[in-house]
Design a protein around this motif. Structure first.
Motif, PDB file in Angstrom:
ATOM      1  N   THR A  19     -23.657 -38.014  41.581  1.00 46.34           N
ATOM      2  CA  THR A  19     -25.040 -38.495  41.562  1.00 46.34           C
ATOM      3  C   THR A  19     -25.503 -38.899  42.960  1.00 46.34           C
ATOM      4  OG1 THR A  19     -24.696 -39.294  39.301  1.00 46.34           O
ATOM      5  CG2 THR A  19     -26.605 -40.136  40.498  1.00 46.34           C
ATOM      6  N   ARG A  73     -25.739 -48.023  31.626  1.00 48.67           N
ATOM      7  CA  ARG A  73     -25.062 -47.002  32.429  1.00 48.67           C
ATOM      8  C   ARG A  73     -26.086 -46.037  33.034  1.00 48.67           C
ATOM      9  NH1 ARG A  73     -20.420 -44.400  33.580  1.00 48.67           N
ATOM     10  NH2 ARG A  73     -20.427 -42.125  33.591  1.00 48.67           N
ATOM     11  N   THR A 123     -13.057 -43.221  40.438  1.00 47.90           N
ATOM     12  CA  THR A 123     -12.449 -42.760  39.186  1.00 47.90           C
ATOM     13  C   THR A 123     -13.445 -42.069  38.265  1.00 47.90           C
ATOM     14  OG1 THR A 123     -12.823 -44.934  38.175  1.00 47.90           O
ATOM     15  CG2 THR A 123     -10.713 -44.581  39.283  1.00 47.90           C
ATOM     16  N   ASP A 124     -14.725 -42.404  38.383  1.00 45.05           N
ATOM     17  CA  ASP A 124     -15.763 -41.784  37.549  1.00 45.05           C
ATOM     18  C   ASP A 124     -16.459 -40.698  38.376  1.00 45.05           C
ATOM     19  OD1 ASP A 124     -17.943 -41.083  35.966  1.00 45.05           O
ATOM     20  OD2 ASP A 124     -18.252 -43.137  35.251  1.00 45.05           O
ATOM     21  N   PRO A 125     -16.312 -39.431  38.033  1.00 49.39           N
ATOM     22  CA  PRO A 125     -16.890 -38.353  38.868  1.00 49.39           C
ATOM     23  C   PRO A 125     -18.414 -38.364  38.901  1.00 49.39           C
ATOM     24  CG  PRO A 125     -16.047 -37.459  36.806  1.00 49.39           C
ATOM     25  CD  PRO A 125     -15.610 -38.880  36.856  1.00 49.39           C
ATOM     26  N   TYR A 126     -19.046 -39.001  37.940  1.00 52.09           N
ATOM     27  CA  TYR A 126     -20.501 -39.005  37.918  1.00 52.09           C
ATOM     28  C   TYR A 126     -21.093 -39.770  39.110  1.00 52.09           C
ATOM     29  CZ  TYR A 126     -20.570 -37.028  33.213  1.00 52.09           C
ATOM     30  OH  TYR A 126     -20.414 -36.195  32.135  1.00 52.09           O
ATOM     31  N   TYR A 127     -20.394 -40.763  39.599  1.00 44.06           N
ATOM     32  CA  TYR A 127     -20.945 -41.584  40.675  1.00 44.06           C
ATOM     33  C   TYR A 127     -21.070 -40.791  41.968  1.00 44.06           C
ATOM     34  CZ  TYR A 127     -20.777 -45.848  37.892  1.00 44.06           C
ATOM     35  OH  TYR A 127     -21.012 -46.796  36.926  1.00 44.06           O
ATOM     36  N   VAL A 179     -14.340 -48.008  40.745  1.00 43.67           N
ATOM     37  CA  VAL A 179     -14.913 -47.155  39.710  1.00 43.67           C
ATOM     38  C   VAL A 179     -15.610 -45.943  40.319  1.00 43.67           C
ATOM     39  CG1 VAL A 179     -16.550 -47.086  37.784  1.00 43.67           C
ATOM     40  CG2 VAL A 179     -15.174 -49.133  38.186  1.00 43.67           C
ATOM     41  N   ASP A 209     -27.560 -47.789  35.909  1.00 41.78           N
ATOM     42  CA  ASP A 209     -26.580 -47.808  36.992  1.00 41.78           C
ATOM     43  C   ASP A 209     -26.583 -46.492  37.759  1.00 41.78           C
ATOM     44  OD1 ASP A 209     -24.567 -48.701  38.618  1.00 41.78           O
ATOM     45  OD2 ASP A 209     -22.970 -48.466  37.156  1.00 41.78           O
ATOM     46  N   LEU A 210     -26.533 -45.390  37.046  1.00 42.19           N
ATOM     47  CA  LEU A 210     -26.541 -44.084  37.705  1.00 42.19           C
ATOM     48  C   LEU A 210     -27.890 -43.793  38.364  1.00 42.19           C
ATOM     49  CD1 LEU A 210     -24.544 -41.948  35.099  1.00 42.19           C
ATOM     50  CD2 LEU A 210     -23.771 -42.748  37.341  1.00 42.19           C
ATOM     51  N   ASN A 268     -25.155 -47.819  26.942  1.00 39.95           N
ATOM     52  CA  ASN A 268     -25.556 -46.506  27.457  1.00 39.95           C
ATOM     53  C   ASN A 268     -26.814 -46.610  28.316  1.00 39.95           C
ATOM     54  OD1 ASN A 268     -23.441 -45.199  26.081  1.00 39.95           O
ATOM     55  ND2 ASN A 268     -24.669 -45.047  24.202  1.00 39.95           N
TER      56      ASN A 268
END
Length: 270
Positions: free
Chosen positions: A81, A18, A74-78, A71, A21-22, A15
């Motif tokens: 952000t 991650r 597929t990951d909406p957070y990227y 990724v 990363d964000l 976590n």
């Protein structure tokens, strides 16, 4: 007791990574937006430069690995952000010493994290050490390269500034052996420390890689012209002491040739 602490770290560190990363996605989105502000782009320019700067390296890595959809899609957070970083750069003019120092430290941490992520994914896909280093560096600096090309600048990774891709290489080198031992979390942590440390030291000490003009080989190659037969110029020409003396300039050789002229001069009447 030690086993419990290790288990807790194994649950917490992913976590944390991650979050790093964000954070890197956000910071590079801000950086892309800052460049868009300098070029006086509109909202579309802010959004595109932010997405390319923040997600370009990871999308390029996943495309080269061919292990599925990147990724970042597929990951909406990227995407969210990265766009948030663009919005901050659009409304807030970030500049000054505090912003430069904060970004420098955070970017070094993110560089190590992204390098380890790229190298680990390459190794997990069955690739060797050199491809893992290549994809680790691509993950860390690929977005910046695409962004610089998009705005018509020479990519910073090509040189002319402090070390940029080299810290990513060192981060990959400490990740690979730990990954081979199954210590992915420890490898990620070591890559962040090494990548951030080398990057910050490089900016502080102004470390740069040498260019061709600053490198001079100590060896001096002999300047010998080769003859058609393969011998050198020194082998083809006779020595100065052994060479026949030239006839005097005021006594020209007769039409019969130099040899007959020398015989007549020496008294040989044959």
């Amino acid at each position: 007791m030690a086993a419990d602490v290790t288990a807790q770290l194994g649950e917490v560190l992913p976590n944390v990574f991650r979050g790093i990363d964000l954070t890197g996605v956000f910071l590079n989105g801000v950086l892309g937006g800052t460049i868009a502000r300098q070029r006086r782009f509109d909202l579309v320019g802010f959004a595109i430069l932010a997405i390319v700067s923040a997600l370009g390296g990871g999308m390029l890595r996943d495309t080269l690995l061919q292990v599925g959809t990147p990724v970042a899609l597929t990951d909406p957070y990227y995407l969210a952000t990265a766009l948030a970083g663009a919005a901050v750069a659009f409304f807030v003019p970030l500049k000054g010493r505090w912003w430069t120092r904060t970004f420098l430290v955070a970017d070094g941490i993110v560089l190590g994290c992204w390098s380890a992520t790229g190298a680990t994914k390459a190794l997990a896909a069955g690739l060797g050490v050199l491809p893992a280093i290549l994809l680790g560096v691509t993950t860390a600096v690929g977005g910046g390269m695409i962004r610089d090309v998009a705005v018509g600048q020479v990519p910073a990774v090509f040189g002319g500034n402090t070390l940029y891709a080299t810290p990513a290489v060192f981060a990959c080198l400490v990740t690979i052996p730990l990954h081979s031992q199954g210590l992915d979390n420890l490898g990620m942590l070591a890559a962040i420390i090494v990548g951030a440390g080398v990057s910050i030291l490089a900016h502080w000490r102004q470390w740069r890689l040498p260019d061709p003009d600053s490198v001079h080989l100590p060896v001096k190659w002999p300047n010998r012209r080769r003859q058609p037969g393969g011998a050198g110029a020194d082998d083809a020409a006779p020595a100065a002491d052994d060479a026949a003396p030239a006839p005097p300039a005021d006594d020209a050789a007769p039409p019969g040739g130099v040899r007959r002229w020398w015989r007549r001069r020496l008294g040989d009447t044959r």
